[in-house]
Design a protein around this motif. Structure first.
Motif, short mmCIF file in Angstrom:
data_model
loop_
_atom_site.label_atom_id
_atom_site.label_comp_id
_atom_site.label_asym_id
_atom_site.label_seq_id
_atom_site.Cartn_x
_atom_site.Cartn_y
_atom_site.Cartn_z
N UNK A 170 -3.74 0.66 61.60
CA UNK A 170 -2.94 1.14 62.72
C UNK A 170 -1.54 1.46 62.21
N UNK A 171 -1.39 2.61 61.61
CA UNK A 171 -0.11 2.96 61.00
C UNK A 171 0.99 3.12 62.04
N UNK A 172 0.64 3.57 63.26
CA UNK A 172 1.66 3.75 64.28
C UNK A 172 2.23 2.44 64.79
N UNK A 173 1.54 1.33 64.52
CA UNK A 173 2.02 0.01 64.93
C UNK A 173 2.38 -0.86 63.74
N UNK A 174 2.38 -0.29 62.53
CA UNK A 174 2.66 -1.07 61.31
C UNK A 174 1.77 -2.30 61.25
N UNK A 175 0.47 -2.08 61.40
CA UNK A 175 -0.48 -3.18 61.43
C UNK A 175 -1.74 -2.78 60.68
N UNK A 176 -2.20 -3.70 59.84
CA UNK A 176 -3.47 -3.51 59.14
C UNK A 176 -4.35 -4.73 59.43
N UNK A 177 -5.46 -4.50 60.08
CA UNK A 177 -6.42 -5.55 60.39
C UNK A 177 -7.62 -5.41 59.48
N UNK A 178 -8.07 -6.53 58.93
CA UNK A 178 -9.23 -6.48 58.04
C UNK A 178 -9.89 -7.85 58.01
N UNK A 179 -11.06 -7.90 57.41
CA UNK A 179 -11.75 -9.17 57.28
C UNK A 179 -13.23 -8.96 57.09
N UNK A 180 -13.99 -10.00 57.40
CA UNK A 180 -15.44 -9.92 57.30
C UNK A 180 -16.07 -10.91 58.27
N UNK A 181 -17.32 -10.62 58.60
CA UNK A 181 -18.12 -11.52 59.42
C UNK A 181 -19.45 -11.71 58.71
N UNK A 182 -19.83 -12.97 58.53
CA UNK A 182 -21.04 -13.30 57.80
C UNK A 182 -21.98 -14.10 58.70
N UNK A 183 -23.26 -13.79 58.62
CA UNK A 183 -24.24 -14.48 59.43
C UNK A 183 -24.65 -15.81 58.81
N UNK A 184 -25.31 -16.61 59.62
CA UNK A 184 -25.82 -17.88 59.14
C UNK A 184 -27.27 -17.75 58.70
N UNK A 202 7.22 -4.03 50.55
CA UNK A 202 6.38 -4.33 49.39
C UNK A 202 5.03 -3.64 49.45
N UNK A 203 4.68 -3.09 50.61
CA UNK A 203 3.32 -2.58 50.82
C UNK A 203 3.10 -1.29 50.04
N UNK A 204 1.93 -1.21 49.42
CA UNK A 204 1.49 0.02 48.79
C UNK A 204 0.52 0.73 49.72
N UNK A 205 0.19 1.95 49.39
CA UNK A 205 -0.78 2.69 50.19
C UNK A 205 -2.12 1.97 50.15
N UNK A 206 -2.80 1.86 51.29
CA UNK A 206 -4.08 1.13 51.29
C UNK A 206 -5.11 1.84 50.43
N UNK A 207 -5.86 1.04 49.67
CA UNK A 207 -6.93 1.60 48.85
C UNK A 207 -8.20 1.72 49.65
N UNK A 260 4.42 -9.67 56.49
CA UNK A 260 3.84 -10.91 56.99
C UNK A 260 2.33 -10.77 57.09
N UNK A 261 1.64 -11.79 56.64
CA UNK A 261 0.19 -11.86 56.76
C UNK A 261 -0.20 -13.09 57.56
N UNK A 262 -1.05 -12.89 58.54
CA UNK A 262 -1.62 -14.00 59.29
C UNK A 262 -3.12 -14.02 59.02
N UNK A 263 -3.64 -15.13 58.55
CA UNK A 263 -5.04 -15.24 58.14
C UNK A 263 -5.70 -16.30 59.01
N UNK A 264 -6.75 -15.90 59.69
CA UNK A 264 -7.52 -16.84 60.51
C UNK A 264 -8.95 -16.88 59.99
N UNK A 265 -9.48 -18.08 59.86
CA UNK A 265 -10.84 -18.27 59.36
C UNK A 265 -11.64 -19.07 60.38
N UNK A 266 -12.94 -18.82 60.39
CA UNK A 266 -13.84 -19.41 61.38
C UNK A 266 -15.12 -19.85 60.68
N UNK A 267 -15.61 -21.04 61.01
CA UNK A 267 -16.90 -21.50 60.52
C UNK A 267 -16.84 -22.15 59.15
N UNK A 268 -17.95 -22.82 58.82
CA UNK A 268 -18.09 -23.49 57.52
C UNK A 268 -19.32 -22.94 56.81
#
Length: 288
Positions: free
Chosen positions: A203-217, A142-147, A116-124
């Motif tokens: 977070x392999x011990x919680x079966x969770x991978x958090x990722x994303x980006x933050x961009x300035x204005x 389905x998950x492969x080893x993270x690159x 399952x993937x949950x994607x949250x986006x912020x800003x325009x």
């Protein structure tokens, strides 16, 4: 000899049966003798009768020739990811450090693996605002080893319609989840470029991978302290009976960064399971 005359001996040599033909004829006659002349005649009559019926009844089904056979079609591969029409958020990122305009959430599940993937986006970004993207991935079979962080960011950026045009070497950034990988990147889309900080927590011990980006204005570039303090407000609001995930966020809540206490306060933190568990734990300790 005139052109009208024919040399019959030569014609006979040219058209007469070859020794191979004579041999095939003798073999055929031997087969007829073995089967029986009557049976061969009966078979020939049956073949002729079937041919006549087909000739008189053109609507009867016929065997298709090899060149008439329909081409084999490749089996249609099922969709790997299926969008959730009305996703229920498992995570909440409520902070004034991120724009409230343009906030959106989407979720998808892997049809075969169960991830399952949950994607949250912020800003325009088109409005010159700072913007951010959070992907919380609960991997399945389905998950492969993270690159590398660069490959992960490039893939996620392509899914969102961006391209990574530049990327620096990743460095560790402190968060309440521990050290996150982070790298300065430049995202581009429709001729516009954005200076961002890409990040990832595994977070392999919680079966969770958090990722994303933050961009300035245009007037506020992205920085790692803002990223760390924004992730400080990332809460778990729906875990069901997932004890490993609950324990992971419980540990993270105890490791909030002190430098974020004077930063912008969260804009209406959403109550979740952690609030109830914390109150219960305090009551138990007060009576011990």
């Amino acid at each position: 000899m005139s052109q009208a005359t024919l040399d019959f001996p030569d014609l006979e040599r040219a058209t007469g049966p070859s020794p191979a033909d004579i041999g095939l004829g003798r073999a055929a006659w031997a087969i007829v003798q073995a089967i029986g002349v009557g049976r061969v005649a009966g078979l020939a009559g049956a073949v002729a009768l079937i041919g006549g019926v087909l000739l008189l009844n053109p609507d009867l089904p016929r065997f298709a020739r090899s060149d008439d056979a329909p081409a084999a079609t490749a089996p249609t591969e099922p969709l790997s990811w299926v969008q959730v029409s009305r996703p229920i958020a498992m995570f909440a990122l409520d902070t004034t450090l991120l724009p409230r305009e343009g906030r959106a959430i989407e979720a998808r599940r892997h049809a075969g693996g169960g991830g399952r993937e949950e994607i949250q986006s912020f800003g325009r970004p088109e409005a010159g605002q700072p913007f951010a993207r959070l992907v919380a991935y609960r991997p399945g079979s389905e998950a492969a080893a993270p690159g590398s962080l660069f490959l992960d960011t490039a893939r996620r950026a392509a899914e969102a319609g961006y391209a990574v045009t530049r990327s620096a070497v990743p460095v560790p950034t402190p968060t309440k989840f521990g050290a996150a990988e982070s790298a300065d990147v430049v995202l581009s889309r429709a001729g516009a470029q954005y200076a961002c900080v890409a990040w990832r927590v595994l977070a392999e011990d919680a079966d969770l991978r958090l990722s994303g980006w933050m961009c300035g204005g245009a007037d506020r570039p992205a920085d790692r302290l803002t990223l760390s303090c924004a992730l400080d407000r990332l809460d778990l609001v729906g875990a069901g009976d997932d004890r490993a995930l609950k324990a992971y966020f419980t540990r993270a809540e105890r490791n909030r960064l002190p430098q974020c206490a004077t930063r912008a306060t969260p804009g209406g933190r959403r109550a979740g399971w952690l609030d109830a568990d914390a109150e219960r734990a305090l009551r138990l300790r007060s009576h011990s």
